[in-house]
Enzyme design. Structure first.
Site, PDB file in Angstrom:
ATOM      1  N   PHE A 183      -2.631  64.226 -48.552  1.00 33.07           N
ATOM      2  CA  PHE A 183      -2.208  63.218 -49.523  1.00 33.07           C
ATOM      3  C   PHE A 183      -3.312  62.257 -49.914  1.00 33.07           C
ATOM      4  O   PHE A 183      -3.272  61.660 -50.995  1.00 33.07           O
ATOM      5  CB  PHE A 183      -1.017  62.415 -48.973  1.00 33.07           C
ATOM      6  CG  PHE A 183      -1.407  61.394 -47.923  1.00 33.07           C
ATOM      7  CD1 PHE A 183      -1.815  60.111 -48.277  1.00 33.07           C
ATOM      8  CD2 PHE A 183      -1.368  61.707 -46.574  1.00 33.07           C
ATOM      9  CE1 PHE A 183      -2.192  59.177 -47.320  1.00 33.07           C
ATOM     10  CE2 PHE A 183      -1.735  60.777 -45.611  1.00 33.07           C
ATOM     11  CZ  PHE A 183      -2.142  59.507 -45.981  1.00 33.07           C
TER      12      PHE A 183
ATOM     13  N   GLU B  72       3.003  67.099 -50.656  1.00 32.64           N
ATOM     14  CA  GLU B  72       4.237  66.822 -51.369  1.00 32.64           C
ATOM     15  C   GLU B  72       4.435  65.322 -51.609  1.00 32.64           C
ATOM     16  O   GLU B  72       5.355  64.924 -52.331  1.00 32.64           O
ATOM     17  CB  GLU B  72       5.439  67.405 -50.618  1.00 32.64           C
ATOM     18  CG  GLU B  72       5.643  66.914 -49.208  1.00 32.64           C
ATOM     19  CD  GLU B  72       4.864  67.710 -48.163  1.00 32.64           C
ATOM     20  OE1 GLU B  72       5.298  67.701 -46.995  1.00 32.64           O
ATOM     21  OE2 GLU B  72       3.820  68.302 -48.513  1.00 32.64           O
ATOM     22  N   ARG B  73       3.552  64.490 -51.027  1.00 28.40           N
ATOM     23  CA  ARG B  73       3.673  63.038 -51.242  1.00 28.40           C
ATOM     24  C   ARG B  73       3.127  62.606 -52.600  1.00 28.40           C
ATOM     25  O   ARG B  73       3.597  61.626 -53.177  1.00 28.40           O
ATOM     26  CB  ARG B  73       2.942  62.284 -50.135  1.00 28.40           C
ATOM     27  CG  ARG B  73       3.550  62.452 -48.752  1.00 28.40           C
ATOM     28  CD  ARG B  73       2.754  61.669 -47.732  1.00 28.40           C
ATOM     29  NE  ARG B  73       3.281  61.841 -46.382  1.00 28.40           N
ATOM     30  CZ  ARG B  73       2.737  61.290 -45.304  1.00 28.40           C
ATOM     31  NH1 ARG B  73       1.648  60.529 -45.417  1.00 28.40           N
ATOM     32  NH2 ARG B  73       3.265  61.500 -44.112  1.00 28.40           N
TER      33      ARG B  73
ATOM     34  N   CYS C  95     -10.639  60.185 -44.250  1.00 29.44           N
ATOM     35  CA  CYS C  95     -11.210  60.773 -43.039  1.00 29.44           C
ATOM     36  C   CYS C  95     -12.670  60.363 -42.867  1.00 29.44           C
ATOM     37  O   CYS C  95     -13.237  60.545 -41.791  1.00 29.44           O
ATOM     38  CB  CYS C  95     -11.076  62.291 -43.057  1.00 29.44           C
ATOM     39  SG  CYS C  95     -12.095  63.112 -44.290  1.00 29.44           S
TER      40      CYS C  95
ATOM     41  N   GLU D 153      -6.974  58.337 -34.229  1.00 34.02           N
ATOM     42  CA  GLU D 153      -7.190  57.967 -35.629  1.00 34.02           C
ATOM     43  C   GLU D 153      -5.989  57.145 -36.124  1.00 34.02           C
ATOM     44  O   GLU D 153      -4.858  57.631 -36.130  1.00 34.02           O
ATOM     45  CB  GLU D 153      -7.358  59.228 -36.475  1.00 34.02           C
ATOM     46  CG  GLU D 153      -7.648  58.952 -37.942  1.00 34.02           C
ATOM     47  CD  GLU D 153      -7.834  60.232 -38.733  1.00 34.02           C
ATOM     48  OE1 GLU D 153      -8.686  60.236 -39.651  1.00 34.02           O
ATOM     49  OE2 GLU D 153      -7.141  61.226 -38.450  1.00 34.02           O
TER      50      GLU D 153
END
Length: 499
Positions: free
Chosen positions: A149, A176-177, A281, A383
Site C-alpha cells: 500500500f 487492496e487499500r 521501507c 518495524e
C-alpha cells in the site's frame, strides 16, 4: 460509491466472486469506494489473456517495445496531477509526496526505454576452430508482481516497466487499500500502445496471492511487503518452481558522527523519519549518535524541529505529512508507542491524541520522539512503520557498525560525517544492502538496483536496474559451427573424439 474493478485484456472487468472491500479516505476516516476482491478464477482469466498476448508481444522487436515505454512516460507526465490526487486520496500522502511516489516509478520507466541496449547479449568470435559462441536474453513468459500500500505507483512501475519492456506479460496484484492508481496506470499503458492482455491487474487478498503463487503458467513473482509475508511468498513460490524476488521490512539507521553537520543532519532526518508518515521501507526511524556530546547536541536540535512539523490533509500544501493509511495501522503504531514507554525508553514527544479540526475521524498521528532506546527493546527490533523516531546512543563508531550489522533487517543505513576515511570504512564494513553517506534515504537511482540484506530481502536478484532485467529474462547461449564451402564439417570435433 464508485467501484474499483479488475483490469483484464485491456478493459476494466468485474467478476462473480461477490466479495468487496471498502477503500477508505484516510483524511476523513470513512469509505470512499469499494474494490472487488477476486479469486483463483480471476487469476486464471488474467493468465489466459496474458499467455495469448505475450507470444505476440515477445515477437515485437525491442526498439518498438521501447517506443511504447516512451509513450507511457509521456502519458504519466501529462497525467501527473490526476494520478497524484488519486493516490493521495486513497493513501493519505500529501500531494508533494504522491508526486514523488510517481516520479520514482517514472525513473524506472525511463530506464526501461533503453531496453534495446539492455537486452544485448555477448558474442565470442572464434571460440574454437570455426566455432562462434553468443548469448541472448529472452523473456520468461507470464510473470507477476504483488505490491504494498505504501507506494501504489512507484513499486508497481519498478516491476512492470522492466518486465514488459523485456517482452513478458505481467499480472499485477496491488494492495487492496489503495488500488485505483495501478488500474489507471494500466489504462495509460494501453493508450501508449501496449497490446491488450500484456498487463492485467487483479485485486484480492491472500486467496489471489496464493492463486498467483500456485499458478503453473506464472514463471516469476516479485513481491514487496512485510518480512514475514515476504518469507511466506518466497517459500511457496520457490516450492512451485518459480523465480522469486521478495523484499521485506526494514529498520534503517542514521549514524551521526561527532564531526557531522548537525543542522543538515537534522533537516535530513526530519524528512526521512516523518515523511509519508513514516510508512516507507526506506524511512529512517532510528538515529545513532556517536558519543554523549553528539547525542545531546542532536537532541537539542531535533526537539524544536519536530515540534514545528505540520500534520495536515493530503491537499494541504504546507503540511509535511498526512494521515496513516488505516484505523488499524494507527492503532498498531499507538500500541508500539505505549510499548516503548513500558520498555523504559524516554518518550520525549508523544504524537498520540492528535486531532485535525474538521477531520477528527481521520487517521492522524503527530510526530513521536523516543530517546535512550536500547537494542534489547522490542520497539527497536521491530518495524513500527509510522511517524516515530528513536534515538539509540553509542560510544564509538565501531559499536554503531556492530549494532546495525546485528539487526535482523538490512535494508538501508546512512552515516553523517565529514570524514571520508570513516565513511569509506563504514560503507565497507556495514552489513546492509544500501548505504547512504550524508544521504538519509539511499534509494539507488534507476540504473542501479534496489535491495536489502537479511530479512529485508529474499531471493538473489534485486529490483530494477540490470538486476531487474536479469530477473525478468533468461539467458540462452548458442555455440555454432558452419560447414565449409564444400559442405564438409570437420569430424575431429564431434564428441567423444578428442583428437
Amino acid at each position: 460509491m464508485r467501484t474499483i474493478t479488475h483490469f483484464i485484456d485491456g478493459a476494466r472487468v468485474s467478476d462473480e466472486s461477490g466479495r468487496r472491500q471498502d477503500v477508505f479516505d484516510p483524511c476523513l476516516g470513512r469509505p470512499q469506494a469499494q474494490v472487488i476482491l477476486g479469486d483463483a478464477g480471476v487469476v486464471d482469466r488474467a493468465v489466459a489473456s496474458a499467455k495469448v498476448a505475450q507470444k505476440a508481444w515477445a515477437a515485437v522487436n525491442p526498439q518498438r517495445r521501447a517506443r511504447v515505454m516512451f509513450q507511457f512516460k509521456r502519458l504519466i507526465e501529462e497525467n501527473m496531477a490526476e494520478l497524484a490526487a488519486l493516490l493521495a486520496s486513497e493513501h493519505g500522502k500529501v500531494i508533494s509526496d504522491a508526486v514523488g511516489d510517481i516520479q520514482r516509478g517514472l525513473d524506472v520507466v525511463e530506464f526501461a526505454c533503453g531496453v534495446p541496449h539492455l537486452l544485448k547479449g555477448e558474442y565470442t568470435d572464434g571460440a574454437g576452430p570455426g566455432i562462434d559462441v553468443y548469448s541472448m536474453r529472452q523473456p520468461l513468459g507470464v510473470v507477476a508482481g504483488i505490491t504494498p500500500f505504501n507506494f501504489p505507483a512507484m513499486i508497481p512501475l519498478w516491476m512492470l516497466a522492466p518486465a514488459i519492456a523485456c517482452g513478458n506479460a505481467f499480472i499485477l496484484k496491488p494492495s487492496e487499500r489503495d488500488p485505483s492508481v495501478p488500474v489507471r496506470l494500466a489504462e495509460l499503458l494501453i493508450e501508449a500502445g501496449l497490446p491488450a492482455g500484456v498487463l492485467n491487474v487483479v485485486h484480492g487478498d491472500k486467496t489471489v496471492v496464493d492463486a498467483i503463487l500456485d499458478h503453473r503458467d506464472i514463471k516469476a513473482v516479485s513481491f514487496v511487503g512485510s518480512s514475514d509475508i515476504a518469507q511466506y511468498v518466497y517459500g511457496r513460490g520457490a516450492a512451485n518452481g518459480k523465480r522469486m524476488q521478495c523484499m521485506g521490512g526494514a529498520k534503517n539507521h542514521g549514524v551521526i558522527m561527532p564531526d557531522a553537520d548537525l543542522d543538515q543532519a537534522v533537516s535530513d532526518i526530519l524528512g526521512a523519519a516523518y515523511g509519508s508518515a513514516g510508512e516507507r521501507c526506506m524511512a529512517l526511524p532510528v538515529v545513532v549518535p556517536v558519543g554523549e556530546a553528539t547525542a545531546e547536541a542532536l537532541r537539542a536540535r531535533l526537539i524544536p524541529a519536530i515540534e514545528a512539523l505540520r500534520v495536515g490533509v493530503s491537499s494541504d500544501a504546507e503540511a509535511h505529512y498526512g494521515p496513516v493509511v488505516s484505523a488499524a495501522h494507527k492503532a498498531r503504531i499507538e500500541d508500539y508507542i505505549q510499548m516503548g514507554v513500558d520498555e523504559g525508553a524516554e518518550l520525549v514527544i508523544d504524537g498520540r491524541g492528535f486531532q485535525l479540526q474538521g477531520h477528527e475521524e481521520g487517521y492522524f498521528l503527530a510526530p513521536t520522539l523516543f530517546d535512550h532506546v536500547t537494542p534489547n527493546m522490542k520497539t527497536y527490533e521491530e518495524e513500527i512503520f509510522g511517524p516515530v523516531l528513536q534515538i539509540v546512543r553509542v560510544a564509538t563508531s565501531q559499536e554503531a557498525i556492530e549494532m546495525v550489522s546485528r539487526h535482523q533487517y538490512g535494508n538501508g543505513v546512512a552515516i553523517f560525517t565529514r570524514n571520508g576515511a570513516a565513511a569509506r570504512e563504514f560503507a565497507a564494513e556495514i552489513e546492509v544492502g544500501m548505504v547512504g553517506i550524508n544521504v538519509p534515504i539511499p534509494v539507488p537511482v534507476s540504473y542501479h538496483s534496489f535491495g536489502g540484506w537479511k530479512r529485508s530481502g529474499f531471493g538473489d536478484l534485486n529490483q530494477y536496474g540490470m538486476d531487474g532485467v536479469r530477473f525478468y529474462t533468461r539467458t540462452k547461449v548458442v555455440t555454432s559451427r558452419w560447414p565449409n564451402d564444400g559442405g564438409v564439417v570437420d569430424q575431429s570435433f564431434v564428441i567423444p573424439t578428442m583428437n
